[in-house]
Design a protein around this motif. Structure first.
Motif, short mmCIF file in Angstrom:
data_model
loop_
_atom_site.label_atom_id
_atom_site.label_comp_id
_atom_site.label_asym_id
_atom_site.label_seq_id
_atom_site.Cartn_x
_atom_site.Cartn_y
_atom_site.Cartn_z
N VAL A 250 13.47 0.45 40.38
CA VAL A 250 13.10 0.06 39.03
C VAL A 250 12.22 1.12 38.37
CG1 VAL A 250 11.06 -1.26 39.79
CG2 VAL A 250 12.18 -1.83 37.62
N PHE A 251 11.40 1.80 39.16
CA PHE A 251 10.51 2.83 38.60
C PHE A 251 11.27 4.11 38.30
CE2 PHE A 251 7.80 0.06 41.18
CZ PHE A 251 6.88 -0.33 40.22
N LEU A 252 12.26 4.45 39.13
CA LEU A 252 13.04 5.67 38.89
C LEU A 252 14.04 5.48 37.76
CD1 LEU A 252 13.87 8.53 39.68
CD2 LEU A 252 15.47 7.54 41.33
N ALA A 253 14.91 4.48 37.89
CA ALA A 253 15.97 4.29 36.90
C ALA A 253 15.41 3.76 35.58
CB ALA A 253 17.02 3.33 37.43
N GLY A 254 14.47 2.83 35.67
CA GLY A 254 13.97 2.21 34.46
C GLY A 254 12.93 3.02 33.72
N GLY A 258 14.30 6.84 31.98
CA GLY A 258 14.40 6.25 30.66
C GLY A 258 15.48 5.22 30.49
N GLY A 259 15.96 4.65 31.58
CA GLY A 259 17.04 3.67 31.46
C GLY A 259 16.58 2.30 31.05
N GLY A 260 15.28 2.02 31.21
CA GLY A 260 14.77 0.70 30.88
C GLY A 260 15.37 -0.38 31.77
N PRO A 261 15.20 -1.64 31.37
CA PRO A 261 15.76 -2.74 32.17
C PRO A 261 17.27 -2.65 32.36
CG PRO A 261 14.18 -3.56 30.57
CD PRO A 261 14.40 -2.12 30.24
N ALA A 262 17.98 -2.19 31.32
CA ALA A 262 19.44 -2.10 31.43
C ALA A 262 19.83 -1.05 32.47
CB ALA A 262 20.04 -1.75 30.07
N GLY A 263 19.12 0.10 32.47
CA GLY A 263 19.41 1.14 33.44
C GLY A 263 19.16 0.68 34.86
#
Length: 416
Positions: A250-254, A258-263
């Motif tokens: 969640v920390f890397l992708a989100g 910059g992917g946020g919750p969707a990423g």
């Protein structure tokens, strides 16, 4: 005494696994329905605890559900000493009663927690019982595809159960209806289990002692057999490394990418999709192939996918890396189950699978603690790279231990 598998239950060579084996078909259908029920259970009970008691209630409920999973060696004793169909059917019917009682009463947390502990204990008992049936119902060349079908059923717990539970909880009747449907899944699973043959335990009744003594005997067997010991210890280490994915992703992708919750959601779904694809592929491709080779390739894929996730410059690369890691994770599950079914005598299978489940649970708990600390200390990227490198390093221990050819008949005890 070793119980021979009745000839009609064994599928003829090259027949399709499900079409040629009605007993295994019944077992797979039961497991799929039961796993979906487990997914509904967790989701709906979390919603119930959140409404009644907030975050603390959710934490206590999840802890109550997880704690019985640590009693795998004891649960395995029951799988080894009680006729499997009877044991699994009673567990499913008892689960239906427990969930049905919660559905009717929606009890406060102090009553809900003991009921959740009981439901978790029932799941802990039935899982090694089901896995220990595979070498009885399925010929050796078909064991890896059979375990792949089991893996597909477990994936349904993650892919279907939570969504179905959420939809039911949001529909007419709310949580009452959702839990009533959940209770019905366990009753249907018990009905499907009537398609199993009556299989008595293979152990000499005169050798049966107390539950604690037999659990200790199972642990001594694990400690004394180099291959089995290595399999269980390496699974713990792999889960301890790879499980940080659940904390760091969640920390890397989100955040960092910059992917946020969707990423984050897409990355988590990519991992699940990889598990699903690997399970389906192995039902066709793993027949007659070396489960040791499958296990080695799967661990390599899991480690490589985890390292690539940490090095990914963009979210799209994370999705590919997580797809690879999920594929490896499913292959690991199939490989571990098949190798153990090939090397462990049937009278010990329940206890070994119970111990394996406990090792995985302990590894996951360690990963959740260490993952949070690692992300805080070195960041999400470095956490993924370290976890992937640790997963790959397991092969340095596992491969030499599995070089010895497994005994062809798991119903016959091997010398240590």
């Amino acid at each position: 005494m070793v119980e021979p598998s009745p000839t009609p239950m064994a599928p003829p060579p090259r027949t399709r696994l499900l079409r040629g084996n009605p007993a295994f078909r019944a077992l797979c259908a039961s497991r799929a329905v039961s796993f979906v029920g487990d997914g509904i259970t967790t989701t709906v009970l979390v919603v119930l605890a959140a409404r009644q008691d907030g975050p603390i209630g959710v934490s206590l409920l999840l802890l109550a559900n997880a704690l019985p999973r640590l009693a795998g060696p004891l649960a395995g004793v029951l799988a080894d000493r009680i006729p499997t169909r009877r044991l699994m059917m009673r567990c499913e019917l008892a689960s239906a009663l427990v969930i049905g009682l919660i559905a009717v009463t929606l009890p406060p947390l102090m009553i809900l927690i003991p009921l959740v502990v009981l439901a978790g204990a029932l799941a802990t008992i039935r899982n090694p019982a089901g896995r220990s049936l595979v070498p009885v119902l399925v010929d050796a060349p078909d064991r890896a595809p059979a375990n792949a079908l089991f893996g597909f059923a477990r994936t349904l717990q993650l892919a279907v159960g939570p969504g179905l539970g959420g939809l039911l909880a949001a529909g007419p009747g709310g949580i009452h209806t959702a839990l009533a449907v959940d209770a019905a899944t366990f009753a249907v699973s018990a009905l499907l289990l009537t398609g199993l043959p009556v299989l008595e335990p293979t152990r000499d009744p005169a050798a049966v002692t107390g539950v604690w003594a037999e659990a200790a005997a199972g642990l001594r067997y694990v400690a004394a057999d180099r291959q089995v010991r290595t399999l269980i210890l390496t699974l713990f280490v792999i889960v301890a490394f790879a499980g940080v994915d659940n904390v760091a992703l969640v920390f890397l992708a989100g955040d960092q990418l910059g992917g946020g919750p969707a990423g984050y959601g897409l990355a988590a779904s990519a991992f699940g999709l990889g598990m699903l694809l690997a399970s389906v592929a192995c039902t066709r491709l793993a027949r007659g192939r070396s489960p040791v080779a499958l296990l080695v390739v799967a661990i390599a894929a899991s480690g490589a996918g985890t390292v690539l996730t940490g090095l990914a410059p963009a979210l799209a690369v994370v999705l590919v890396a997580q797809l690879l890691a999920g594929t490896g994770n499913a292959g690991e599950n199939i490989g571990y189950d098949t190798v153990i079914q090939n090397v462990v005598p049937r009278p010990m299978l329940g206890r070994v699978f119970g111990t394996l489940g406990t090792a995985a649970q302990l590894g996951a708990g360690f990963a959740y603690l260490a993952g949070g600390l690692s992300v805080n200390l070195v960041g999400a990227r470095a956490t993924f790279v370290l976890a992937g490198a640790g997963t790959l390093a397991v092969l340095l221990v596992l491969v030499p231990a599995l070089r010895r050819t497994p005994h062809p008949d798991p119903g016959v005890r091997r010398s240590g």
